[in-house]
Structure formats: C-alpha cells, structure tokens
Design a protein around this motif. Structure first.
Motif, PDB file in Angstrom:
ATOM      1  N   ASP A 175     -17.592 -48.237   2.088  1.00  0.00           N
ATOM      2  CA  ASP A 175     -16.984 -47.228   1.430  1.00  0.00           C
ATOM      3  C   ASP A 175     -17.239 -45.691   2.343  1.00  0.00           C
ATOM      4  O   ASP A 175     -18.247 -45.878   2.843  1.00  0.00           O
ATOM      5  CB  ASP A 175     -17.905 -47.223   0.167  1.00  0.00           C
ATOM      6  CG  ASP A 175     -17.431 -48.180  -0.759  1.00  0.00           C
ATOM      7  OD1 ASP A 175     -16.295 -48.893  -0.750  1.00  0.00           O
ATOM      8  OD2 ASP A 175     -18.276 -48.427  -1.587  1.00  0.00           O
ATOM      9  N   PHE A 210     -12.641 -44.355  -0.085  1.00  0.00           N
ATOM     10  CA  PHE A 210     -11.859 -45.416   0.191  1.00  0.00           C
ATOM     11  C   PHE A 210     -12.774 -46.582   0.698  1.00  0.00           C
ATOM     12  O   PHE A 210     -13.874 -46.206   1.310  1.00  0.00           O
ATOM     13  CB  PHE A 210     -10.776 -45.165   1.148  1.00  0.00           C
ATOM     14  CG  PHE A 210     -11.139 -44.544   2.460  1.00  0.00           C
ATOM     15  CD1 PHE A 210     -10.860 -45.889   3.688  1.00  0.00           C
ATOM     16  CD2 PHE A 210     -11.561 -43.402   2.931  1.00  0.00           C
ATOM     17  CE1 PHE A 210     -11.373 -45.397   4.845  1.00  0.00           C
ATOM     18  CE2 PHE A 210     -11.697 -43.155   4.274  1.00  0.00           C
ATOM     19  CZ  PHE A 210     -11.656 -44.138   5.009  1.00  0.00           C
ATOM     20  N   THR A 211     -12.381 -47.581   0.449  1.00  0.00           N
ATOM     21  CA  THR A 211     -13.051 -48.895   0.993  1.00  0.00           C
ATOM     22  C   THR A 211     -12.087 -49.542   2.097  1.00  0.00           C
ATOM     23  O   THR A 211     -10.813 -49.680   1.926  1.00  0.00           O
ATOM     24  CB  THR A 211     -13.139 -50.011   0.068  1.00  0.00           C
ATOM     25  OG1 THR A 211     -13.837 -49.303  -1.303  1.00  0.00           O
ATOM     26  CG2 THR A 211     -13.964 -51.330   0.279  1.00  0.00           C
ATOM     27  N   TYR A 250      -7.420 -51.210   5.491  1.00  0.00           N
ATOM     28  CA  TYR A 250      -7.571 -50.601   4.085  1.00  0.00           C
ATOM     29  C   TYR A 250      -7.659 -51.517   3.077  1.00  0.00           C
ATOM     30  O   TYR A 250      -6.800 -52.432   2.936  1.00  0.00           O
ATOM     31  CB  TYR A 250      -6.488 -49.679   3.996  1.00  0.00           C
ATOM     32  CG  TYR A 250      -6.629 -48.695   2.611  1.00  0.00           C
ATOM     33  CD1 TYR A 250      -7.102 -47.963   2.199  1.00  0.00           C
ATOM     34  CD2 TYR A 250      -5.458 -49.393   1.728  1.00  0.00           C
ATOM     35  CE1 TYR A 250      -7.065 -47.490   1.072  1.00  0.00           C
ATOM     36  CE2 TYR A 250      -5.144 -48.496   0.764  1.00  0.00           C
ATOM     37  CZ  TYR A 250      -6.234 -47.734   0.024  1.00  0.00           C
ATOM     38  OH  TYR A 250      -5.927 -47.289  -0.998  1.00  0.00           O
ATOM     39  N   LEU A 251      -8.610 -51.321   2.096  1.00  0.00           N
ATOM     40  CA  LEU A 251      -8.774 -52.298   0.775  1.00  0.00           C
ATOM     41  C   LEU A 251      -8.508 -51.344  -0.356  1.00  0.00           C
ATOM     42  O   LEU A 251      -7.562 -52.004  -1.312  1.00  0.00           O
ATOM     43  CB  LEU A 251     -10.116 -52.860   0.856  1.00  0.00           C
ATOM     44  CG  LEU A 251     -10.278 -53.866   1.949  1.00  0.00           C
ATOM     45  CD1 LEU A 251     -12.056 -54.392   1.600  1.00  0.00           C
ATOM     46  CD2 LEU A 251      -9.351 -54.995   1.967  1.00  0.00           C
ATOM     47  N   ASP A 252      -8.937 -50.273  -0.511  1.00  0.00           N
ATOM     48  CA  ASP A 252      -8.817 -49.521  -1.957  1.00  0.00           C
ATOM     49  C   ASP A 252      -9.007 -48.130  -1.849  1.00  0.00           C
ATOM     50  O   ASP A 252      -9.921 -47.532  -0.840  1.00  0.00           O
ATOM     51  CB  ASP A 252      -9.831 -50.255  -2.860  1.00  0.00           C
ATOM     52  CG  ASP A 252      -9.699 -49.366  -4.178  1.00  0.00           C
ATOM     53  OD1 ASP A 252      -8.561 -49.445  -4.687  1.00  0.00           O
ATOM     54  OD2 ASP A 252     -10.747 -49.080  -4.895  1.00  0.00           O
ATOM     55  N   GLY A 253      -8.632 -47.290  -2.423  1.00  0.00           N
ATOM     56  CA  GLY A 253      -8.845 -45.601  -2.259  1.00  0.00           C
ATOM     57  C   GLY A 253      -7.099 -44.969  -2.287  1.00  0.00           C
ATOM     58  O   GLY A 253      -6.158 -45.508  -3.027  1.00  0.00           O
TER      59      GLY A 253
END
Length: 157
Positions: A59, A71-72, A88-91
């Motif tokens: 993160d 963001f993760t 990119y995974l999440d955010g």
C-alpha cells in the motif's frame, strides 16, 4: 493515459539500484508525494526456487495538494534478471503498471523505467496531466539522489 519511459546511466551497480527500488517500504523517506508505504504480504514466486523471484503487495499513500489517495499494487521482484514489475490492484486508478530494468555497463549501470497509469477521477487526471512529465522526472531524480545518499558517489544536481 499518461506514459513515461526513461533510460538513465548512473555511476552505481545494477544490483545497488535494484536494491534501492525494491525497498518499497523506504519510499516515504525520499520520494516526492509519497506519504506512507506498507508491505502487506511478501512471498516467493510459486515453486520457491531460490533467486526465482518474489511477490509483494504494498500500500502506498500519495499526497498531492488537497488530494490524498491510497493504492495497493503487486510488486514482482526478479533478482536474477534485475527487473521489477508493478501492477495496480486497488485504489484511485483505472489502471497502473510500471517496470524497472537494471544492467551493468562500463562505469556503472543503465536503468530503464516505464510507467503507464490513468486515474478514475477526471479532475485528478486532468491535474496530473498538466504536470505529469515534470512529476515523473522528479520521481526518477529522487531515486538518483537516494542512491547518492546510500552509495556516496557520482550524482550531481
């Protein structure tokens, strides 16, 4: 979709630069706009062959003016190839990926850096669009300055 690609020759070994970029947890110490970093998980790539690589999920908190976003991403470290891939995974992004590659050359190393991303938020995307190239150059320069602090040779402003 802003992209940035840059190749730099630096007076450090490829291993030194790889180690510096792979140390994601230290980014808030020297990267502009990076307010926090946390490694969530870290494990060898399936098969666990020594030196084959490892994957971490991290993160990062980016703070720019009134915007503060977490963001993760998944960071894949390839120590034998001296490469680092980030996805990119999440955010706040629609997508984001970056790649680093390090090669020893006479007198130091060559570093290739590539990033491609797009924010979901149109306002944030329009703001970053105006300063994107300058921002990416500042990020790369921050890694150069950090290398000079850690390894003590060669970099000049």
């Amino acid at each position: 979709m802003p992209t940035h690609s840059e190749t730099k020759r630096l007076p450090y070994s490829a291993q030194q630069m790889y180690d510096l970029v792979a140390d994601v947890g230290s980014y808030p110490k020297f990267l502009p706009w990076n307010a926090a970093a946390r490694i969530r998980t870290r494990h060898p790539i399936d098969g666990g062959v020594k030196g084959a690589g490892e994957v971490m999920e991290a993160d990062l908190v980016i703070s720019f003016k009134v915007f503060r976003e977490r963001f993760t991403s998944r960071v894949t470290l390839w120590p034998e190839a001296l490469k680092i891939d980030t996805e990119y995974l999440d955010g706040p992004f629609r997508h984001m990926r970056s790649n680093w590659a390090f090669r020893d050359i006479s007198g130091g190393c060559e570093v290739d850096f590539f990033v491609d991303f797009e924010f979901r938020n149109a306002l944030l995307q329009s703001i970053i669009g105006v300063v994107f190239n300058d921002a990416m150059h500042r990020v790369v320069r921050a890694f150069e300055r950090r290398a000079a602090e850690l390894y003590g040779k060669g970099w000049e402003a």
